[in-house]
Design an enzyme around this catalytic site. Structure first.
Site, PDB file in Angstrom:
ATOM      1  N   CYS A 257      64.112  14.678  28.975  1.00 57.20           N
ATOM      2  CA  CYS A 257      65.186  15.562  29.418  1.00 57.20           C
ATOM      3  C   CYS A 257      65.250  16.778  28.505  1.00 57.20           C
ATOM      4  CB  CYS A 257      66.529  14.846  29.352  1.00 57.20           C
ATOM      5  SG  CYS A 257      66.607  13.389  30.396  1.00 57.20           S
TER       6      CYS A 257
ATOM      7  N   ARG B 260      58.964  20.553  30.313  1.00 61.01           N
ATOM      8  CA  ARG B 260      59.180  19.168  29.889  1.00 61.01           C
ATOM      9  C   ARG B 260      59.168  18.211  31.079  1.00 61.01           C
ATOM     10  NH1 ARG B 260      61.588  19.210  24.674  1.00 61.01           N
ATOM     11  NH2 ARG B 260      62.621  17.226  24.939  1.00 61.01           N
TER      12      ARG B 260
ATOM     13  N   TRP C 276      65.034  14.016  33.539  1.00 61.67           N
ATOM     14  CA  TRP C 276      63.862  13.255  33.962  1.00 61.67           C
ATOM     15  C   TRP C 276      64.360  11.818  34.049  1.00 61.67           C
ATOM     16  CZ3 TRP C 276      58.927  13.921  35.587  1.00 61.67           C
ATOM     17  CH2 TRP C 276      58.012  12.881  35.412  1.00 61.67           C
TER      18      TRP C 276
ATOM     19  N   ASN D 186      70.115  13.860  25.834  1.00 61.27           N
ATOM     20  CA  ASN D 186      68.693  13.524  25.923  1.00 61.27           C
ATOM     21  C   ASN D 186      68.485  12.315  25.030  1.00 61.27           C
ATOM     22  OD1 ASN D 186      65.914  13.409  25.985  1.00 61.27           O
ATOM     23  ND2 ASN D 186      65.632  15.102  24.554  1.00 61.27           N
ATOM     24  N   GLY D 187      67.897  11.257  25.592  1.00 62.52           N
ATOM     25  CA  GLY D 187      67.704  10.034  24.814  1.00 62.52           C
ATOM     26  C   GLY D 187      68.031   8.833  25.670  1.00 62.52           C
TER      27      GLY D 187
ATOM     28  N   GLU E  80      36.738  14.352  45.086  1.00 61.82           N
ATOM     29  CA  GLU E  80      37.691  14.779  44.075  1.00 61.82           C
ATOM     30  C   GLU E  80      37.102  15.906  43.216  1.00 61.82           C
ATOM     31  OE1 GLU E  80      40.712  14.562  43.590  1.00 61.82           O
ATOM     32  OE2 GLU E  80      41.059  14.968  41.475  1.00 61.82           O
TER      33      GLU E  80
ATOM     34  N   LYS F 165      38.843  19.554  42.879  1.00 62.66           N
ATOM     35  CA  LYS F 165      39.222  20.155  41.587  1.00 62.66           C
ATOM     36  C   LYS F 165      38.573  21.529  41.440  1.00 62.66           C
ATOM     37  CE  LYS F 165      42.123  18.353  40.504  1.00 62.66           C
ATOM     38  NZ  LYS F 165      42.514  17.175  41.154  1.00 62.66           N
TER      39      LYS F 165
ATOM     40  N   GLU G   7      40.183  24.155  43.820  1.00 66.67           N
ATOM     41  CA  GLU G   7      41.568  24.558  43.576  1.00 66.67           C
ATOM     42  C   GLU G   7      41.740  25.369  42.299  1.00 66.67           C
ATOM     43  OE1 GLU G   7      44.587  21.466  43.474  1.00 66.67           O
ATOM     44  OE2 GLU G   7      43.236  20.039  42.557  1.00 66.67           O
TER      45      GLU G   7
ATOM     46  N   HIS H  80      22.743  15.371  57.771  1.00 64.93           N
ATOM     47  CA  HIS H  80      23.291  15.625  59.102  1.00 64.93           C
ATOM     48  C   HIS H  80      24.107  16.902  59.098  1.00 64.93           C
ATOM     49  CE1 HIS H  80      22.014  11.594  60.242  1.00 64.93           C
ATOM     50  NE2 HIS H  80      22.431  11.237  59.037  1.00 64.93           N
TER      51      HIS H  80
ATOM     52  N   LYS I 181      52.944  22.315  43.091  1.00 62.81           N
ATOM     53  CA  LYS I 181      52.722  21.007  42.461  1.00 62.81           C
ATOM     54  C   LYS I 181      53.132  19.881  43.397  1.00 62.81           C
ATOM     55  CE  LYS I 181      51.740  18.180  39.173  1.00 62.81           C
ATOM     56  NZ  LYS I 181      50.288  17.976  39.091  1.00 62.81           N
TER      57      LYS I 181
END
Lengths: 391, 594
Positions: B2, B27, B71, B97-98, B467, B471, B474, B490, B589
């Site tokens: 957080c 964060r 978070w 935070n914690g 993949e 990568k 992108e 083919h 994202k």
């Protein structure tokens, strides 16, 4: 003093194979890298702004320390492209520091007490310590508190007071460097110009790793000060005695016997029936199978040790997979590093990612390079280069 | 992870706080909120991005305020669970935070005393405790409240009608920024670095009382002189921990991610806490649903589940599955989504559930929508991922799928034991790939000169080819296609030539000979070949123009080491071409629209 510059760009060439995959400052002693010991000592003295000069294998340092939040500090990194000397390294931090700051080597192990006095001193100053073999280091000649000269690696010397490589400077140091590449030269230059430099002595911890076997020695010395901690599970019938630190999620299975001082990392699986004798450090995610004995050794992360192995005075680097009945007993051995010969009592030293078949025997002083593969029932000795195959 | 912020000064607090919160976005968070003193106390919070919060929030006038990015840990992301949290009277606001370890017990006690709790968070006990002890001196009340609290915290407390912020910390970061007739508070310096570089680091066990023009710090009941530091570096550098890009930092975090996930497995095995649902694998047919990189993880998962559990598994793009008319039978769905908010995946999960099927969600975000739709959620322990191109979360997804397969495996115990041993070595094997960064960067430099590339693989390394191509396209904008090696004849063969390099993922399994044949055919069309192959494989070295050596692992784990190598290849190719690696054009994202 509000800021510290830590020099951690060096390779540590004499410490191969362990410094092939990491800089010298990232060698692990008593469960954490030397550099972490230094960062913690600095932080505990109230210095939170840290500049680390990196170079050789810098990613290892980035991955471990990051921005420093885990250690309660703010770290910024500066890269020294070529490792030309300590003054050259420090010069890279010119735009990052202001007023007064501390300079420390990232590859000498210290603790909080070592610099507790020194952080209050006014620049320019050098921290010294009395050692047994001063001829390895820069010997300090002083008149009371003032520095007279630093003599690098003298053949003979009366004084056993040496330069720890820890200094207090102001930003004007950058203008005094000239073309000098090492800090002791810069200091000697300052003295020539009649600029005073203070000398302060410490009786705190200051340990240097020069040769691979020093890892075992330092590990022993530092482990004695690691507080006991229990993070894992100790099954009924297992016995833990003395100063032992056990990480989270580690299991010490029945009939194991752990004698401190010892540090065992997180997520390890030890036993049943394993003996861990003093002074042993075991990294994270290590498996030690039944009936093995580990004594005065350093076992890196992700290592697997098969059943009924005996490991004494040895260093097993991260990621080694060792099948059962591996023997690395301690004995006297003559080891050659560059052109010097040393007699030491030692077991075996295995680099990163070695794979050993069952019943391999390592003679005292055997050094296997990184990623070596050794078939079952082989006897190894001497120095095997990286990626050796013993068939 | 957080983030907390606070402001007290002469400017309007709201825009300053929102600006600080934006700087803490790195964060990782799922919800955010602010509180300012204006007509008492005004709170505005929601489970949205800071940008959205800033747009929808009413304009408050006060010059004192606090803010938070959350978070989720205790309680999912929602408006109610977002910070700041208030006391019963709505006069005391707290951001935290914690983790408060004894909050259940405190909550029970406070509830019995008549306090009313609205959220599921651990944090909410703090404002109520402070309310309990408040006799007018806010700082004294905070100190009294903290005596009862166990765990870690960095908190900022404000009270209606008081031009003062009270802070405290234990084991969580908190720093105070000193301005001109204004002061700032944050979890991390970057939050307010645009306003001031003069800072005071609060130490564990200290509390502070901050007004417009003064900062008082108390340690163990005694006032101490604050120690001022000066920050000289830019905000962006600090967050990336030395690396130039988040993508590279996250690639390098992968050995640790694997180790953390492994720890969870062994813990679960040790306590036999694998739930009933995972035991259901092998009972119903498996239907795996995912999009993008997660889809590639699912394809690897199909091979692993079919090999080890010996049951058929189907993998579907969630976006395509939603257009299908019929769902056959009552499948066991495994939905894979990093954010837990991918709209297509969520819709597909609901479809499976409405057909009476059960769904396991694999996600990186605690309490995300996917976890609420699923019957069971398995969390990847990758930590927040900032780079748009997924790296460490993909590897973490693979680890979960390996675990699902291994804990339900029908394979003989010797094979499982040897796989477990290999799995424990995996962090180190990935590190070995990272140690070859220099070699891979060299090959990437070569690759970066081309505009088209093919990735090929067979068997379990076919998803690796997909993949690798994803990568590369992108982050470097090089047009890349992944193909099963056998399919290249083919069609794609028509495109091969000097200007189309081919990247081949070679594994030492039963596809090896066929891969060698494919590579020979491609060489005959004069395409440059970059081969990923086991260290020391002479035959491949002879055939390929460039070799990326990867360490030996059981072929079931070869996607892990191979994908890490291809991530580095894409990263360095993009870097060579000067692309905005962490934030590629047109991409987001988390894709929350269908």
């Amino acid at each position: 003093m509000k800021q510290a510059v830590i020099l951690a760009a060096g390779e540590g060439q004499r410490l191969r194979p362990f410094t092939v995959t990491r800089p010298k400052a990232m060698l692990s002693i008593a469960g954490k890298p030397i550099l972490q010991h230094v960062v913690e000592a600095v932080a505990q003295n109230g210095i939170r702004q840290i500049v680390i000069i990196v170079g050789y294998k810098k990613e290892e340092i980035f991955d471990y320390l990051g921005a420093g939040d885990q250690f309660g500090v703010n770290i910024t990194y500066v890269t020294q492209e070529r490792q030309l000397g300590t003054a050259h390294a420090l010069a890279q931090a010119r735009d990052m520091v202001h007023d007064e700051f501390l300079v420390l080597p990232g590859d000498n192990l210290i603790d909080t007490g070592t610099i507790a006095q020194f952080v209050t001193v006014h620049p320019d100053a050098v921290l010294t310590k009395k050692v047994e073999k001063p001829s390895r280091y820069g010997v300090v000649a002083a008149d009371g508190n003032s520095l007279l000269a630093i003599i690098e690696k003298p053949k003979e010397t009366e004084s056993n007071l040496v330069n720890t490589g820890i200094y207090a400077f102001g930003t004007d140091i950058f203008d005094l460097m000239d073309t000098r590449l090492d800090i002791p030269d810069v200091l000697n230059g300052m003295l020539e110009q009649k600029r005073p430099v203070t000398v302060m002595e410490t009786d705190g911890t200051w340990l240097d790793v020069v040769y691979p076997w020093d890892i075992i020695k330092l590990n022993d010395a530092v482990l004695r000060h690691v507080p006991a901690k229990l993070g894992g599970t100790i099954e009924t019938g297992a016995y833990v005695k003395g100063q032992v630190s056990i990480g989270q999620n580690t299991v010490i299975r029945a009939n194991s016997y752990v004698l401190g001082p010892a540090v065992i990392g997180e997520h390890c699986d030890i036993g049943p029936g394993v003996c861990i004798l003093p002074s042993t450090s075991i990294g994270n995610n290590v498996v030690i199978s039944p009936f093995s004995v580990i004594e005065n050794s350093m076992i890196g992360e992700d290592v697997h040790i098969g059943p009924a192995s005996v490991i004494q005075d040895s260093v097993i680097d991260k990621g080694c997979v060792i099948k059962g009945h591996f023997t690395a007993c301690s004995g006297e051995a003559e080891l050659r590093i560059n052109d010097e010969f040393h007699m030491v009592n030692i077991g075996a030293m295995l680099g990163t990612g070695c794979r050993l078949g069952s019943s391999v025997v390592a003679q005292p002083g055997a050094i296997a390079g990184n990623y070596s593969q050794i078939q079952a029932l082989k006897l190894i000795g001497g120095r095997l280069p990286d990626r050796s195959y013993v068939v | 992870m957080c983030g907390i912020v606070g402001y007290i000064g002469e400017r309007r607090a709201q825009p300053v706080l929102l600006g600080c919160l934006r700087k803490l976005e790195y964060r990782g968070y799922d919800s955010c909120g602010i509180a300012v003193t204006a007509d008492g106390l005004q709170v505005y919070k929601d489970a949205v991005r800071v940008e959205a919060l800033a747009k929808s929030a009413p304009q408050f006038g006060g010059t004192v305020g606090i803010g938070h990015t959350r978070w989720a840990t205790h309680g999912g992301p929602s408006k109610i669970n977002a910070h700041p949290h208030l006391d019963c009277a709505g006069r005391i606001a707290v951001v935290h935070n914690g983790v408060i370890t004894n909050f259940r017990e405190l909550r029970r006690k406070l509830a019995a005393e008549g306090h009313i709790f609205l959220s599921e968070t651990d944090t909410e006990v703090i404002p109520h405790l402070i309310e309990k002890y408040d006799t007018g001196d806010l700082e004294a009340a905070v100190v009294a409240a903290l005596r009862e609290i166990e765990g870690s915290y960095a908190i900022v407390v404000m009270k209606a009608g008081e031009a003062r912020l009270v802070v405290a910390r234990k084991d969580s970061p908190l720093v105070i920024g000193i301005g001109d007739r204004e002061n700032f508070i944050a979890s991390d310096v970057p939050a307010f670095l645009e306003h001031t570089g003069r800072v005071i680091y609060l130490e564990d066990g200290q509390t502070g009382s901050i007004t417009r023009s003064g900062i008082r710090i108390n340690s163990g009941g005694r006032e101490i002189a604050p120690k001022e530091d000066k920050v000289l570096w830019s905000a962006n550098e600090a967050q990336k921990g030395g690396y130039d890009h988040f993508m590279l930092k996250e690639i390098h975090e992968q050995p640790r991610v694997i180790r953390n996930t492994l720890a969870e497995f062994t813990q679960a095995e040790e306590t036999a806490s694998g739930s009933d649902l995972t035991r259901e694998i092998g009972v119903s047919p498996i239907l795996m649903l995912a999009c993008g990189t997660s889809y590639h993880a699912a394809l690897v998962g199909k091979y692993v589940l079919e090999d080890l559990v010996n049951i058929p598994a189907t993998v579907e793009f969630a976006s395509e599955f939603n257009h299908r008319k019929n769902i056959f039978g009552k499948p066991l769905g495994i939905a894979i989504t990093q954010s837990g908010e991918t709209a297509d995946t969520l819709k597909a999960m609901k479809r499976v559930r409405s057909q009476g099927g059960r769904v396991i969600a694999v996600t990186n975000v605690v309490g995300s929508t996917a976890s609420r739709i699923a019957n069971q959620t398995i969390y990847t322990r990758a930590g927040p991922e900032i780079s748009v191109a997924a790296t460490k979360t993909f590897i973490a997804q693979l680890m979960i799928l390996y675990w699902l397969a291994m804990s339900n495996s029908k394979a003989d115990s010797r094979r499982i034991a040897s796989l477990l041993l290999e799995l424990r070595q995996l962090p180190n094997r990935v590190q070995q790939v990272l140690d070859n960064e220099g070699i891979i960067a060299g090959h990437a430099k070569f690759l970066s000169r081309y505009e088209h590339a093919f990735f090929i693989g067979r068997g379990i390394n076919y998803p690796v080819a997909l993949e690798g191509a994803l990568k590369l396209k992108e982050v470097s904008y090089i047009h890349a296609e992944g193909y099963p090696a056998g399919e290249t004849k083919h069609g794609p063969f028509a495109l091969l030539g000097r200007e189309t390099p081919v990247i081949a993922a070679v594994s030492r399994d039963d596809t090896y000979e066929a891969m060698m044949t494919s590579m020979k055919e491609i060489k005959a069309r004069s395409s440059p070949v970059i081969a990923l192959s086991e260290d020391g494989d002479g035959a491949v070295e002879e055939l390929a123009d460039f070799v990326i050596p990867v360490p030996h692992v059981d072929c079931i784990f070869s996607p892990v080491v191979n994908c890490v190598a291809l991530q580095l290849l894409a990263y360095y190719a993009a870097r060579e071409r000067g692309c905005p690696i962490d934030f590629p054009r047109n991409l987001a994202k988390s894709v929350t629209v269908e």
